[in-house]
Design an enzyme around this catalytic site. Sequence first.
Site, PDB file in Angstrom:
ATOM      1  CG  HIS A   1      -0.338  -2.614 -15.409  1.00  0.00           C
ATOM      2  ND1 HIS A   1      -0.711  -3.813 -14.851  1.00  0.00           N
ATOM      3  CD2 HIS A   1       0.610  -2.909 -16.327  1.00  0.00           C
ATOM      4  CE1 HIS A   1      -0.020  -4.787 -15.406  1.00  0.00           C
ATOM      5  NE2 HIS A   1       0.791  -4.272 -16.317  1.00  0.00           N
TER       6      HIS A   1
ATOM      7  CG  ASN B   1      -5.373  -1.307 -12.086  1.00  0.00           C
ATOM      8  OD1 ASN B   1      -5.059  -1.459 -10.901  1.00  0.00           O
ATOM      9  ND2 ASN B   1      -4.809  -2.004 -13.059  1.00  0.00           N
TER      10      ASN B   1
ATOM     11  CD  GLU C   1       3.626   2.014  -9.463  1.00  0.00           C
ATOM     12  OE1 GLU C   1       3.330   1.153 -10.288  1.00  0.00           O
ATOM     13  OE2 GLU C   1       3.806   1.749  -8.255  1.00  0.00           O
TER      14      GLU C   1
ATOM     15  N   GLY D   1       0.791  -1.233   0.000  1.00  0.00           N
ATOM     16  CA  GLY D   1       0.000   0.000   0.000  1.00  0.00           C
ATOM     17  C   GLY D   1       0.817   1.275   0.000  1.00  0.00           C
ATOM     18  CB  SER D   2       4.231   2.246  -1.117  1.00  0.00           C
ATOM     19  OG  SER D   2       4.265   1.958  -2.489  1.00  0.00           O
ATOM     20  CG  ASN D   3       1.377   3.450  -5.649  1.00  0.00           C
ATOM     21  OD1 ASN D   3       1.713   4.476  -6.242  1.00  0.00           O
ATOM     22  ND2 ASN D   3       2.021   2.301  -5.797  1.00  0.00           N
TER      23      ASN D   3
ATOM     24  CG  LEU E   1      -2.481  -8.336  -6.576  1.00  0.00           C
ATOM     25  CD1 LEU E   1      -1.451  -9.306  -6.040  1.00  0.00           C
ATOM     26  CD2 LEU E   1      -1.908  -7.522  -7.733  1.00  0.00           C
TER      27      LEU E   1
END
Length: 192
Positions: free
Chosen positions: A105, A103, A175, A13-15, A86
């Site tokens: 990617h 999403n 990201e 969950g770093s994003n 996922l």
Amino acid sequence: MKKRIAIFASGSGSNAQKIMEHFKRSSEAEVVLILTNNPQAYVLQRADNFEIPAHIFTRQEFYDTDNVIRLLKNLQVDLIVLAGFLWLVPATLLKAFPNKIINLHPALLPKYGGKGMYGDHVHNAVLAAKEEESGITIHFVNEHFDEGEILHQSKFKIEPGDNLEMIKFKGQQLEHQHFPRVIENLLKKMKS
Ligand code: GAR
């Protein structure tokens, strides 16, 4: 009223963290819920740190019931963000939130997408193909893995000698840099 974001994540969950940080200061939008299929996911700790509620669901709940949809509707969620999630999004959820699910990617779609293409599998495939560049894609979600309309891409160069860790790092930097801003811009364009 602030726009309301829900984030699905299956792992670290770093994003999700970057998104929570970004919108903590925003008067335009807020993260109202974190959802995960993985009770061990570190994203749950991160949600806790931001005092954002979390919902853990099983495969059966996600695919065979309307619980998740009801939860998102009750919270009046405007945008669903998949950040390292996922599982395939079921058609019922897509129908309940048309054009409201995006999403992230870790490659330049349409290359290196599809079932089984996540995390290190993607980067290893990019390395094996001796690509000279890779990048990130943010796209709308449809009923197929990694196929919806592309909202944003950014690229980095793969230097001779770059290994898995290096290209992972370069991708993650992009990201973290772009995802919150792309979300913010999309929310601005969405009618309330
Ligand atoms: C991110 O690199 C994201 O692009 C990838 O999972 C990682 C999650 O990292 N997503 C996929 O591979 C989806 N097919 P995070 O948990 O640290 O945000």
